[in-house]
Design a protein around this motif. Structure first.
Motif, short mmCIF file in Angstrom:
data_model
loop_
_atom_site.label_atom_id
_atom_site.label_comp_id
_atom_site.label_asym_id
_atom_site.label_seq_id
_atom_site.Cartn_x
_atom_site.Cartn_y
_atom_site.Cartn_z
N ALA A 54 0.83 -1.19 0.00
CA ALA A 54 0.00 0.00 0.00
C ALA A 54 0.86 1.23 0.00
O ALA A 54 2.02 1.20 0.32
CB ALA A 54 -0.90 0.00 1.23
N THR A 55 0.27 2.36 -0.38
CA THR A 55 1.00 3.61 -0.42
C THR A 55 1.41 4.01 0.98
O THR A 55 0.63 3.99 1.90
CB THR A 55 0.11 4.71 -1.01
N GLY A 56 2.68 4.38 1.14
CA GLY A 56 3.18 4.79 2.42
C GLY A 56 4.20 5.89 2.23
O GLY A 56 4.59 6.19 1.12
N THR A 57 4.66 6.47 3.34
CA THR A 57 5.65 7.52 3.28
C THR A 57 7.03 6.89 3.30
O THR A 57 7.32 6.06 4.14
CB THR A 57 5.51 8.45 4.50
N ASN A 96 6.65 -2.35 2.02
CA ASN A 96 5.50 -1.49 2.24
C ASN A 96 4.92 -1.88 3.60
O ASN A 96 4.28 -2.92 3.73
CB ASN A 96 4.46 -1.67 1.14
N ALA A 97 5.20 -1.08 4.62
CA ALA A 97 4.88 -1.45 6.00
C ALA A 97 3.45 -1.10 6.38
O ALA A 97 3.21 -0.33 7.29
CB ALA A 97 5.87 -0.78 6.94
N ALA A 98 2.51 -1.72 5.67
CA ALA A 98 1.10 -1.42 5.93
C ALA A 98 0.24 -2.67 5.93
O ALA A 98 -0.96 -2.58 5.69
CB ALA A 98 0.59 -0.43 4.88
N GLU A 156 23.91 -5.05 9.13
CA GLU A 156 22.86 -4.27 9.79
C GLU A 156 21.68 -4.16 8.84
O GLU A 156 21.86 -3.95 7.64
CB GLU A 156 23.40 -2.87 10.12
N LEU A 157 20.49 -4.32 9.36
CA LEU A 157 19.30 -4.24 8.52
C LEU A 157 18.81 -2.80 8.43
O LEU A 157 18.61 -2.13 9.45
CB LEU A 157 18.18 -5.11 9.08
N GLN A 158 18.61 -2.34 7.21
CA GLN A 158 17.99 -1.03 6.98
C GLN A 158 16.69 -1.25 6.21
O GLN A 158 16.69 -1.92 5.17
CB GLN A 158 18.91 -0.12 6.19
N ILE A 159 15.61 -0.67 6.71
CA ILE A 159 14.30 -0.83 6.08
C ILE A 159 13.88 0.47 5.44
O ILE A 159 13.85 1.51 6.09
CB ILE A 159 13.24 -1.29 7.10
N ASP A 160 13.55 0.41 4.15
CA ASP A 160 13.02 1.56 3.42
C ASP A 160 11.56 1.31 3.12
O ASP A 160 11.22 0.40 2.36
CB ASP A 160 13.80 1.79 2.12
N ASP A 161 10.69 2.10 3.72
CA ASP A 161 9.25 1.94 3.60
C ASP A 161 8.72 2.83 2.47
O ASP A 161 9.00 4.03 2.44
CB ASP A 161 8.59 2.32 4.92
#
Length: 282
Positions: free
Chosen positions: A22-25, A70-72, A103-108
């Motif tokens: 879903a759309t997220g920032t 997409n963290a939704a 190291e984990l980096q998450i891009d939402d």
């Protein structure tokens, strides 16, 4: 309507995983099992075969495993009130990063952008309940499947839609860019399908009578029905499909490293423990 059948044979796990987004920032964060935005993964653990395989691994950001998502979609990827990330995919990615000594980096971001990020070399992996399809195989590579997903149908409790066979002639809500949208437009035509930016908006449209049903992944469907009295999920699954981690086309080193980590996480029970933490088998 075309006959709905399993896309691929399930691998070691059977669970319902969101094949959508879903759309997220857009944002970036490091993650652990509850995913703090400031924590760094320790690389002092025992060396595994996955970490050995990752010694010559090149990543988008040195020392980090960058995951686009997409963290939704609870319980797979979501944000806490404090803005951290959590969920099945998030903890699985963290465990993979641990195995690789990164190291984990998450891009939402929105789902389509998450897929493009890995294709364009802006992320190392994409985990957002991504279904393995022929079209996606043409533009990215996939690890071994780590879950089997189910597309379910949400309807009002008094709906005249009682089975998958009743969907024809009704207006179907889906999430834009997902396999649910692809299957439904293929089966019933684009005029019969309304695409929304996220699953929650689709469910709100269903509650408002703007669509007759919503096709979405089973775990989010369970969450939406639990929080929206008067809705239910049809007993019959719409489609079953395999999910895997996407990497850039031709990035064999990354593919092999993540696959090795996944195999170890399956073998030692870590992956199943993560699933059990978020999904009650009952």
């Amino acid at each position: 309507m075309k006959k709905v059948l399993s896309v691929m044979t399930a691998a070691a796990l059977t669970l319902s995983l969101a094949g959508c987004g879903a759309t997220g920032t857009s944002s970036s964060s490091s993650a652990d099992s509850t995913v703090s935005s400031t924590e760094t993964v320790s690389s002092s653990e025992a060396v595994s075969s996955a970490e050995t395989a990752s010694e010559d691994l090149t990543t988008v950001v040195e020392g980090k495993l960058t995951m686009s998502t997409n963290a939704a979609f609870p319980p797979y990827e979501m944000t806490t009130d404090s803005g951290d990330f959590e969920g099945i995919d998030v903890e699985t990615a963290q465990a993979i990063a641990d195995k690789l000594g990164l190291e984990l980096q998450i891009d939402d971001m929105d789902f389509d952008s998450a897929l493009l990020a890995v294709q364009q070399g802006k992320s190392d992996i994409v985990m957002a309940g991504v279904s393995v399809t022929d079209d996606r195989l043409a533009v990215m590579d996939f690890t071994d499947s780590y879950a089997t997903g189910i597309q379910s149908v949400i309807v009002p409790e008094n709906s005249d839609i009682t089975s998958i066979d009743d969907l024809a002639g009704h207006l179907i809500g889906t999430q834009r860019g997902t396999t649910g949208w692809l299957y439904c437009t293929d089966d019933y035509g684009e005029d019969s399908v309304v695409a929304y930016d996220d699953g929650l908006t689709a469910v709100r449209a269903l509650n408002n009578g703007q669509v007759d049903c919503v096709v979405i992944d089973n775990a989010p469907a369970q969450e939406f029905v639990a929080s929206n009295p008067g809705l239910k999920i049809l007993d019959t699954n719409y489609v079953e499909e395999d999910y895997a981690i996407g990497v850039a086309k031709g990035n064999t080193a990354m593919l092999n490293a993540v696959n090795n980590a996944l195999k170890e996480l399956k073998a030692d029970g870590t992956l199943q423990a993560i699933v059990d933490k978020y999904i009650n088998a009952d």
